[in-house]
Write an enzyme that holds these catalytic residues in place. Structure first.
Site, PDB file in Angstrom:
ATOM      1  N   CYS A 122     -10.763   3.011  -0.308  1.00 18.97           N
ATOM      2  CA  CYS A 122      -9.019   3.131   0.172  1.00 18.97           C
ATOM      3  C   CYS A 122      -9.747   2.447   1.639  1.00 18.97           C
ATOM      4  O   CYS A 122     -10.087   2.305   2.696  1.00 18.97           O
ATOM      5  CB  CYS A 122      -9.744   4.915   0.690  1.00 18.97           C
ATOM      6  SG  CYS A 122      -7.622   5.201   0.925  1.00 18.97           S
ATOM      7  N   CYS A 149      -4.121  -1.437  -1.755  1.00 19.30           N
ATOM      8  CA  CYS A 149      -4.550   0.029  -1.760  1.00 19.30           C
ATOM      9  C   CYS A 149      -5.728   0.219  -3.673  1.00 19.30           C
ATOM     10  O   CYS A 149      -5.738  -0.399  -4.450  1.00 19.30           O
ATOM     11  CB  CYS A 149      -3.542   0.753  -2.574  1.00 19.30           C
ATOM     12  SG  CYS A 149      -3.674   2.657  -3.460  1.00 19.30           S
ATOM     13  N   ASP A 204       0.768  -1.200   0.108  1.00 16.93           N
ATOM     14  CA  ASP A 204      -0.160  -0.045   0.199  1.00 16.93           C
ATOM     15  C   ASP A 204       0.943   1.354  -0.076  1.00 16.93           C
ATOM     16  O   ASP A 204       2.218   0.974  -0.266  1.00 16.93           O
ATOM     17  CB  ASP A 204      -0.799   0.441   1.695  1.00 16.93           C
ATOM     18  CG  ASP A 204      -1.814   1.210   1.349  1.00 16.93           C
ATOM     19  OD1 ASP A 204      -2.510   1.850  -0.015  1.00 16.93           O
ATOM     20  OD2 ASP A 204      -2.000   1.461   2.341  1.00 16.93           O
ATOM     21  N   GLY A 208      -3.860   9.324  -3.541  1.00 13.76           N
ATOM     22  CA  GLY A 208      -4.567   9.854  -4.615  1.00 13.76           C
ATOM     23  C   GLY A 208      -4.603  11.171  -5.174  1.00 13.76           C
ATOM     24  O   GLY A 208      -5.517  11.754  -5.978  1.00 13.76           O
ATOM     25  N   THR A 215      -6.465   2.779  -4.789  1.00 11.17           N
ATOM     26  CA  THR A 215      -6.110   3.484  -6.267  1.00 11.17           C
ATOM     27  C   THR A 215      -5.247   3.562  -6.903  1.00 11.17           C
ATOM     28  O   THR A 215      -5.193   3.066  -7.879  1.00 11.17           O
ATOM     29  CB  THR A 215      -5.255   4.641  -5.431  1.00 11.17           C
ATOM     30  OG1 THR A 215      -5.676   5.592  -3.955  1.00 11.17           O
ATOM     31  CG2 THR A 215      -4.716   6.422  -6.445  1.00 11.17           C
TER      32      THR A 215
HETATM   33  N1  DGL Z   1      -4.600   3.232   0.644  1.00 10.35           N
HETATM   34  C1  DGL Z   1      -5.350   4.048  -0.684  1.00 10.35           C
HETATM   35  C2  DGL Z   1      -6.015   3.332  -1.298  1.00 10.35           C
HETATM   36  O1  DGL Z   1      -6.854   1.934  -0.990  1.00 10.35           O
HETATM   37  C3  DGL Z   1      -4.761   5.433  -0.857  1.00 10.35           C
HETATM   38  C4  DGL Z   1      -4.343   6.070  -0.118  1.00 10.35           C
HETATM   39  C5  DGL Z   1      -3.478   6.981  -0.720  1.00 10.35           C
HETATM   40  O2  DGL Z   1      -2.234   6.955  -1.424  1.00 10.35           O
HETATM   41  O3  DGL Z   1      -3.411   8.133  -1.461  1.00 10.35           O
HETATM   42  O4  DGL Z   1      -6.307   3.602  -2.475  1.00 10.35           O
END
Ligand code: DGL
Length: 272
Positions: A196, A72, A8, A41, A74
């Site tokens: 997220c 993750c 992540d 993001g 994103t």
């Molecule tokens: N944990 C990540 C996700 O599920 C992203 C967080 C980030 O770095 O913006 O999208």
């Protein structure tokens, strides 16, 4: 025992690790957090597609896992195909739980709460087109919540008012930019998809900050089940005789954060 690499941009993947450990307590996990490039993001698709395949290839060569879990949303909704193309082991991504949410919704109104990147992706538009089940879908992106989750897991106090400010526009969404239609979608939301992986780490605070009662769902348990079924079919590597480790790319030394990783089973934290 089997060896899974969980990836992540930060601590978000720990919400997936919790589900993996609940389902497979013996699993050997190496955790990789890309602290140097967070927040994902706020990055463009091109930036993520340029960075992620090479980074995951390098990490997989170094760590030699049986399976990679991209914990993750994103990264998964942007570059899963590109990551898979460079690895010769199974790669499991996170899919926002639009399908179960749309099936469960009684008001036929759901929200997808992700990063600004995820809620813009064509991948999510397609999920809604394929599995939206006729629901109105409010898309809401927040980087502030990612930052709050990082702060929480670094031992800092987080303020409910700050969380409220991040999610309030979602519950008061009354206007669609594309159709110029006035509506009351926000107040009809009965299910929120946590798209997220950072967000389930603040479940208690999100519930407290929400202006209305809703059900919150995420994909953590589904990814754990998917990982178990993929691992079942593999001939496995020998697991390292070494403490399970969190590798933090470009992170800063932070004792409280390291203790938090230890609570999720990562006895060692190494900054790369
Ligand atoms: N944990 C990540 C996700 O599920 C992203 C967080 C980030 O770095 O913006 O999208």
């Amino acid at each position: 025992m089997t060896h899974v690499l969980v990836f992540d941009s930060g601590v978000g993947g720990l919400s997936v690790v919790a589900e993996l450990r609940a389902l497979m307590p013996d699993l050997y996990i190496t955790y990789v957090a890309d602290d140097a490039f967070r927040p994902y993001g706020e990055k463009t698709e091109t930036q993520l597609k340029e960075r992620l395949p090479g980074l995951l290839k390098t990490m997989a060569l170094a760590v030699n896992p049986d399976v990679v879990v991209i914990a993750c949303n994103t990264a998964s909704t942007t570059a899963l195909a590109e990551i898979r193309a460079v690895l010769d082991i199974p790669v499991i991504g996170v899919v926002p739980a639009v399908k179960p949410a749309a099936q469960m919704s009684k008001t036929k109104t759901i929200a997808v709460l992700g990063t600004p990147g995820t809620v813009k992706r064509k991948y999510v538009d397609k999920l809604i087109a394929d599995f939206g089940n006729g629901c109105q879908v409010v898309l809401h992106g927040s980087t502030g919540l990612v930052d709050l989750a990082e702060r929480k897991l670094s031992g800092q106090d987080i303020n409910i008012d700050d969380i409220h400010a991040e999610i309030k526009p979602m519950f008061f969404a009354k206007y669609r930019e594309d159709t110029h239609e006035e509506n009351n979608h926000g107040e009809n939301i009965d299910i929120v998809v946590l798209a997220c992986t950072h967000f389930p780490l603040m479940m208690k605070q999100l519930k407290e900050a929400a202006p209305q009662q809703v059900r919150w769902i995420d994909s953590g348990a589904a990814i754990a089940r998917r990982t178990a079924s993929v691992l079942n079919k593999l001939t496995l590597n020998k697991v390292p005789d070494y403490p399970q480790t969190a590798l933090l790319i470009g992170g800063q030394k932070n004792v409280t954060r390291a203790r938090m990783f230890a609570k999720f089973g990562f006895v060692k934290t190494v900054i790369l």
